[in-house]
Structure formats: structure tokens, C-alpha cells
Design a protein around this motif. Sequence first.
Motif, short mmCIF file in Angstrom:
data_model
loop_
_atom_site.label_atom_id
_atom_site.label_comp_id
_atom_site.label_asym_id
_atom_site.label_seq_id
_atom_site.Cartn_x
_atom_site.Cartn_y
_atom_site.Cartn_z
N GLN A 190 -7.48 7.70 -2.45
CA GLN A 190 -8.14 7.06 -1.31
C GLN A 190 -9.30 6.17 -1.75
O GLN A 190 -9.51 5.08 -1.20
CB GLN A 190 -8.64 8.12 -0.34
CG GLN A 190 -7.66 8.46 0.77
CD GLN A 190 -8.34 9.26 1.86
OE1 GLN A 190 -8.70 10.41 1.67
NE2 GLN A 190 -8.50 8.65 3.01
N ASP A 249 -7.85 3.08 -3.17
CA ASP A 249 -7.22 2.29 -2.11
C ASP A 249 -8.26 1.57 -1.26
O ASP A 249 -8.14 0.37 -1.00
CB ASP A 249 -6.37 3.22 -1.25
CG ASP A 249 -5.75 2.53 -0.06
OD1 ASP A 249 -5.09 1.49 -0.27
OD2 ASP A 249 -5.93 3.00 1.08
N ASN A 250 -9.29 2.31 -0.83
CA ASN A 250 -10.29 1.75 0.10
C ASN A 250 -11.24 0.76 -0.56
O ASN A 250 -11.68 -0.20 0.08
CB ASN A 250 -11.10 2.88 0.73
CG ASN A 250 -10.25 3.76 1.63
OD1 ASN A 250 -9.20 3.34 2.12
ND2 ASN A 250 -10.67 5.00 1.82
N ASN A 251 -11.57 0.98 -1.83
CA ASN A 251 -12.64 0.20 -2.47
C ASN A 251 -12.16 -0.83 -3.49
O ASN A 251 -12.90 -1.76 -3.80
CB ASN A 251 -13.63 1.15 -3.15
CG ASN A 251 -14.31 2.08 -2.18
OD1 ASN A 251 -15.18 1.68 -1.43
ND2 ASN A 251 -13.90 3.34 -2.17
N GLN A 298 0.83 -1.21 0.00
CA GLN A 298 0.00 0.00 0.00
C GLN A 298 0.87 1.27 0.00
O GLN A 298 0.59 2.21 -0.75
CB GLN A 298 -0.92 -0.01 1.22
CG GLN A 298 -1.89 1.17 1.27
CD GLN A 298 -2.67 1.21 2.56
OE1 GLN A 298 -2.12 0.94 3.64
NE2 GLN A 298 -3.94 1.54 2.49
N ASN A 313 -1.28 7.27 6.16
CA ASN A 313 -2.45 6.45 5.85
C ASN A 313 -2.43 5.11 6.57
O ASN A 313 -3.45 4.42 6.65
CB ASN A 313 -2.55 6.25 4.33
CG ASN A 313 -3.91 5.77 3.90
OD1 ASN A 313 -4.94 6.37 4.25
ND2 ASN A 313 -3.97 4.67 3.17
N PRO A 345 -5.17 4.06 10.81
CA PRO A 345 -6.54 3.97 10.28
C PRO A 345 -7.36 5.23 10.54
O PRO A 345 -7.35 5.77 11.64
CB PRO A 345 -7.13 2.77 11.04
CG PRO A 345 -5.94 1.97 11.47
CD PRO A 345 -4.86 2.97 11.72
N TYR A 346 -8.03 5.72 9.50
CA TYR A 346 -8.99 6.82 9.56
C TYR A 346 -8.34 8.17 9.88
O TYR A 346 -8.46 9.12 9.11
CB TYR A 346 -10.12 6.52 10.56
CG TYR A 346 -10.82 5.23 10.26
CD1 TYR A 346 -11.74 5.14 9.23
CD2 TYR A 346 -10.54 4.06 10.98
CE1 TYR A 346 -12.38 3.95 8.92
CE2 TYR A 346 -11.17 2.87 10.68
CZ TYR A 346 -12.09 2.82 9.64
OH TYR A 346 -12.71 1.64 9.35
#
Length: 373
Positions: free
Chosen positions: A277, A280-282, A207, A238, A241-242
Motif C-alpha cells: 500500500q 502504491d499510494n506514494n 494497479q 483496493n 477508495p479508502y
Amino acid sequence: MIELPVTVKRSLELLGLILAGALFVWGQTIIMPLLMAFFISLMLLPALRFFRKHKVPEAIAIFLPILLLFIAIGLIVWFFSSQIASLVADFPQIEKNVGKHLNELSGWIAKKFNYSVSEQLKFVDEQSNKLLSSTGAILGGAAGSVGDVLLFFGLIPIYIYLILLYKDLLLRFVFMWFDPPQHKNVEEGMRAAESIIKSYLIGLLIQITYITILLGGILFLFGIKHALLIGVIFAFLNLIPYLGALIGNVIGVLITLASSTEILPIFIVLGAIAFVQFLDNNILMPRIVGSKVKINALAAIVGVILAGTLAGISAMFLALPIIAVLKIIFDRSEQFKQWGVLLGDERPAQSPLKFPSFRNKKSTDKPTTQEKL
């Protein structure tokens, strides 16, 4: 065996949590390097097994993965330092841009809030004097922090080597805490923990790489100064988390503000970060890590903040794998199964207030026939 009342059990659990938190705070200089070394050791296990499979002596088979890891870390530090040097080289222009932005901000404050420039300067002067008066304490604390950091990273390679060397001894120690009928469940838990942590940590390394390349590349194509530095900083933040992504956005905007007199680059940076993002997230991270780390967002955020409060930034980076390991332990313990439910993201199909079957420890994914009626 005497069965303790439920209230006593819950009280002992809460007392145990408080004592664990206190131990974490008091012993963080010992616990944090050990935890980090433990997680890194799990990540290096495949390399160790590969070398042992090819008849490499054990000491060398342990040393080589550690050496390769720290060479990689050294290259990252060198790359980051070169980007910082590039930023420092532009300091005269940055100073000029910051001065322009501050003048515009000062004029806006004077116009909107009727707070004159001279009053603003007086306020800034007072705050600067307060800051300078505490410089000695800050520098003393910083010196201590540097010493702690050097000690921290000096111990980690030693701990990694010893954990890998004595891994079978440590495994035997864990098994000896349980009765033989429980050994199969313990083995399943350890294998699940190893799989999740390796998948998660290796996924984080991938990542960092693709976020740096993707975000830095997009910003570079749009002509944003210090594009790679923004990419590197955001990629590492990153990992928290969050909260890390939010801080990364702020730092990206600040670097862009300092490097440009225009407003458009700020929107380009925010848009590029949002796009990366989203990917990366989805799309990217779910395919790399999969759905193995099933921690709900509330538990993750609270865990990150709590870890940072108890043991600093290093604990924030390790918060999610620690929570994942705790969930594996809780899920396999009848006594603590409710804590595993609290940490997980498996929401019941219906409200436990209306459907009693969802109140039990045994998992269920649909109401019973009687409840439907």
C-alpha cells in the motif's frame, strides 16, 4: 432575464441533488450499466482510433477492442476461480484450523468475561436458528441478484458497442445544449474528462496487475498459503477508495487464519499489505495516474459510501471517476464553481475567515497586499 435570489438558487441546487439521488436509486438498473459502459468506452477509444487509422471497417474496429476486453476479463475470472478451487481443496485442513482458533477464542472469552463455554454454545445455537429461519428469504434475494448480475453484464457489451458507434451523434447532442460562444469551454471540458477517465481506468488495470504480482509474490516467498488469492482479492477491493483496502486487510487475515494455526503469518500478511500500500499510494500510482484526479479524501469517502448506499457495489467502484467528471463540469460553470471547490483538494493558503480574498469564486493563491497590511 430575471435574476433569482441567492437563497432560491441554493434551494434549487439542493432540490436538484435530491432529485438526482432519487433518480439514481429508482433507475439504477438502467443507469449503472450505462455509466459503466460509458467509462469503458472512453478507455477503449484509443484502440478504436488505432484500428480506424489502419482502415479497419468501423463495425469491426468497435468489436475488436470489446472482444479483447472480455477475453482479458475471462482470463481474470478463470484465474480467480482456480485460486478459489485451491482454497476449497484445502477445506478439511481449513475446518480443523478454524475449529482450533474458535476453541482458543472460546477459552479466552470464558477466562476474561466469565462467560462459560456452555453459555457461548447456547448463544451460537440461538443465532444459528435465527439465521436458518431467514435462509429462504436470503436464497430468494440471491437468485434475484444473480439474475440482475447476468442482465447487468449482458447489457454492458451492447451499450459499449452502441456508445462507440454513435459517439459523434452523442457529442452533437451535448454541444446543442449550449450557445456557440460556450462551445470552446464545453470542448475543453469533454477533452479533460476523457483524458482523466482514460488515465484513471487504465491506471487501475495496471494497479490490479502489479498489486496482485507484488503482494502475491511477497506472501508466496514467505510461504503464506493462498498467497495469490489474497493478492487478487486485495487488488480488486483496493479499487474502492479508502474502504476497499480496509476490507482487503480483514479478508486477508481471515484467509490466513483459516489456513494456518500460527499467529506469525497474520503479521506477515498485514506487514506485506502495508508495504504494498505504501508503494502504491506514494510511488507507483501517482506516477501512473499523475495528479489529474484531484479529489479530496473527504469527498472521496463520502462519495463512495453514498454511491454504495444508492446503487450498490458497482457504484462504489465508479464513484471516483464520477466525482472527477462532476468536478470538471463544476469548475467550468460559474454557477456551480463552489461545488468544484468542495470536491477538489486545492486548499486555500489562508483561512477565508481572516482573508476575504479567499471567499471569492475566482481562484487565488495568496492574500492581497491590503489583507497583509
